[in-house]
Design a protein around this motif. Structure first.
Motif, PDB file in Angstrom:
ATOM      1  N   CYS A 177      17.501 -30.928  82.509  1.00 15.09           N
ATOM      2  CA  CYS A 177      16.924 -30.660  83.844  1.00 15.09           C
ATOM      3  C   CYS A 177      17.882 -29.839  84.719  1.00 15.09           C
ATOM      4  N   ILE A 178      18.513 -28.854  84.082  1.00 15.68           N
ATOM      5  CA  ILE A 178      19.412 -27.955  84.827  1.00 15.68           C
ATOM      6  C   ILE A 178      18.802 -26.557  84.788  1.00 15.68           C
ATOM      7  N   SER A 179      18.843 -25.875  85.905  1.00 14.26           N
ATOM      8  CA  SER A 179      18.317 -24.512  85.968  1.00 14.26           C
ATOM      9  C   SER A 179      19.458 -23.512  85.685  1.00 14.26           C
ATOM     10  N   PRO A 180      19.156 -22.380  85.026  1.00  7.49           N
ATOM     11  CA  PRO A 180      20.215 -21.390  84.780  1.00  7.49           C
ATOM     12  C   PRO A 180      20.933 -20.962  86.067  1.00  7.49           C
ATOM     13  N   LYS A 181      20.237 -21.026  87.198  1.00  4.95           N
ATOM     14  CA  LYS A 181      20.884 -20.584  88.449  1.00  4.95           C
ATOM     15  C   LYS A 181      21.973 -21.571  88.917  1.00  4.95           C
ATOM     16  N   ASP A 182      21.958 -22.778  88.364  1.00  2.82           N
ATOM     17  CA  ASP A 182      22.974 -23.764  88.744  1.00  2.82           C
ATOM     18  C   ASP A 182      24.256 -23.673  87.896  1.00  2.82           C
ATOM     19  N   ILE A 183      24.241 -22.761  86.944  1.00  2.00           N
ATOM     20  CA  ILE A 183      25.393 -22.616  86.035  1.00  2.00           C
ATOM     21  C   ILE A 183      26.570 -21.955  86.758  1.00  2.00           C
ATOM     22  N   SER A 184      27.765 -22.510  86.566  1.00  5.32           N
ATOM     23  CA  SER A 184      28.953 -21.894  87.164  1.00  5.32           C
ATOM     24  C   SER A 184      29.517 -20.813  86.241  1.00  5.32           C
ATOM     25  N   TRP A 185      29.538 -21.106  84.934  1.00  2.00           N
ATOM     26  CA  TRP A 185      30.160 -20.190  83.978  1.00  2.00           C
ATOM     27  C   TRP A 185      29.353 -20.124  82.687  1.00  2.00           C
ATOM     28  N   LEU A 186      29.272 -18.924  82.142  1.00  2.00           N
ATOM     29  CA  LEU A 186      28.642 -18.713  80.834  1.00  2.00           C
ATOM     30  C   LEU A 186      29.748 -18.281  79.870  1.00  2.00           C
ATOM     31  N   LEU A 187      30.035 -19.149  78.923  1.00  2.00           N
ATOM     32  CA  LEU A 187      31.128 -18.882  77.975  1.00  2.00           C
ATOM     33  C   LEU A 187      30.532 -18.759  76.574  1.00  2.00           C
ATOM     34  N   LEU A 188      30.362 -17.510  76.139  1.00  2.00           N
ATOM     35  CA  LEU A 188      29.756 -17.248  74.831  1.00  2.00           C
ATOM     36  C   LEU A 188      30.825 -16.889  73.819  1.00  2.00           C
ATOM     37  N   HIS A 189      30.493 -17.072  72.557  1.00  2.00           N
ATOM     38  CA  HIS A 189      31.373 -16.580  71.493  1.00  2.00           C
ATOM     39  C   HIS A 189      31.659 -15.104  71.758  1.00  2.00           C
ATOM     40  N   GLN A 190      32.940 -14.759  71.729  1.00  2.00           N
ATOM     41  CA  GLN A 190      33.365 -13.415  72.119  1.00  2.00           C
ATOM     42  C   GLN A 190      33.202 -12.442  70.937  1.00  2.00           C
ATOM     43  N   ALA A 191      31.960 -12.012  70.713  1.00  2.00           N
ATOM     44  CA  ALA A 191      31.685 -11.140  69.559  1.00  2.00           C
ATOM     45  C   ALA A 191      31.623  -9.682  69.977  1.00  2.00           C
ATOM     46  N   ASN A 192      30.935  -9.439  71.083  1.00  2.00           N
ATOM     47  CA  ASN A 192      30.685  -8.065  71.508  1.00  2.00           C
ATOM     48  C   ASN A 192      30.289  -8.145  72.980  1.00  2.00           C
ATOM     49  N   GLU A 193      30.945  -7.344  73.816  1.00  2.00           N
ATOM     50  CA  GLU A 193      30.678  -7.402  75.262  1.00  2.00           C
ATOM     51  C   GLU A 193      29.202  -7.119  75.573  1.00  2.00           C
TER      52      GLU A 193
END
Ligand code: UT7
Length: 334
Positions: A247-263
């Motif tokens: 029950c979390i909305s994407p707009k409430d996210i502080s940080w998006l930390l993805l696998h660093q594959a390609n910018e």
């Protein structure tokens, strides 16, 4: 999947380690037909670290990252109950986690390897959290470490520009349910597409008497375009499913930390989720794709730079060979 446990788990400390040798795009362009401009434009990568030294292995990087994490909270290695080493480049096919256990003196810890390529760290965190949230263990060391330079064909420009070596470690500790920081996860595998990214074992010769084939592992094989499309389409869905279950909305996210594959993948995923690019944690320009290490390496750096604050919501997603992909949502607790 939402946790129904009564015991909480939180990340207490992080650490990281990279080899000294820095190989920039100009150096790579002396080895294969490419250019700094092509690599930066297509990937965002400017340089990467490469492990050298005949006796050096993933164990050295993993151990150093672990010791740095332990030192940050002055924790005795003997307090660690379990070590999960996420790696696809062990120095022993039977596993390298036990060597890390011995090297850092965590003699009371159970230790095992987890192989899930670039999703390995996410799977490691989720696996570790299960042992804590069901009350089995108190302190768990999860390491993401890879030395893919050893499995890279340095004459193949479609792959050698991407990868680098490194390690990142986190210590997860049990806590009250009110302080739980590992909120939920969503994991996936599509084995039908395993040939899109692999280090295949190729049989070479046959023992005529008992029909045993002997062979060796090849270099990294990757269908870059297909893996790119897979990441950009599947990762946002995984994140949305996980957030929805919490029950979390994407707009409430502080940080998006993805696998660093390609910018370009990082920006495309953020855009599909309508998450502003200023919320992306990225350091792949310095390290390239370090596989299982990329997420904890970037997390450690973001914490060192004091970007992450108490109660920040961090969405972490890994994706890669298998094909595997998955998301874990963390509420940062200082
Ligand atoms: O950690 C696991 C996850 N892995 C990934 O996420 C990788 C995902 N894939 C990618 O990041 C991208 O597909 C790459 C960066 C690997 C390749 O970028 P691309 O935009 O998909 O390039 P491409 O493979 O379509 O190649 C475009 C052109 C080709 O030339 P032609 O056929 O258009 O004449 C390639 O031969 O670029 C050429 N090319 C290069 N040129 C200069 C391929 N590699 C290079 C190179 N330098 N290193």
């Amino acid at each position: 999947m939402k946790s129904l446990n009564t015991q909480g788990a939180r990340i207490l400390a992080t650490g990281s380690a990279v080899p000294e040798l820095c190989v920039n795009n100009f150096k790579i362009s002396e080895m294969v037909e490419t250019s700094d401009d092509w690599i930066v434009t297509r990937t965002g990568i400017k340089e990467r670290r490469v492990l050298t030294g005949i006796n050096k292995s993933v164990v050295d990087l993993a151990s150093l990252a672990s010791i740095r994490a332990l030192n940050k909270i002055s924790m005795d290695p003997l307090e660690i109950d379990l070590i999960i080493l996420a790696t696809s480049s062990p120095n022993d096919l039977f596993g390298s986690a036990s060597q890390v256990q011995a090297k850092i003196g965590a003699n009371k810890a159970v230790a095992f390897d987890l192989t899930a390529a670039c999703s390995g760290f996410v799977l490691g965190i989720v696996t570790g959290a299960q042992f804590i949230q069901n009350g089995s263990y108190k302190n768990i060391l999860v390491i993401g470490a890879d030395v893919l330079s050893k499995w890279t064909d340095w004459s193949d420009r479609s792959t050698c520009i991407l990868f680098g070596d490194g390690a990142g470690a986190v210590i997860i500790q049990s806590c009250s349910i009110e302080k739980n920081g590992i909120l939920g996860f969503q994991l996936n595998t599509d084995g039908e597409k395993s040939d899109q990214l692999s280090i295949p074992y190729r049989n070479k010769e046959k023992n005529q008497t008992i029909s045993i084939c002997k062979g060796e592992f090849d270099f990294i094989q990757m269908n870059g375009k297909e893996v790119y499309k897979f990441a950009v389409s599947k990762v946002p869905l995984s994140i949305l499913t996980c957030l929805h279950s919490l029950c979390i909305s994407p707009k409430d996210i502080s940080w998006l930390l993805l696998h660093q594959a390609n910018e370009r993948i990082l920006y495309a995923v953020a855009e599909r989720l309508s998450i502003h690019s200023s919320k992306l944690i990225s350091n792949l320009h310095k390290y390239g794709n370090t596989s299982a290490a990329s997420i904890p390496l970037a997390l450690d750096e973001a914490l060192k730079n004091k970007r992450i604050k108490d109660n920040d919501l961090i969405v972490i997603s890994g994706f890669g060979a298998g094909l595997t992909w998955g998301t874990v949502v963390i509420k940062w607790k200082c």
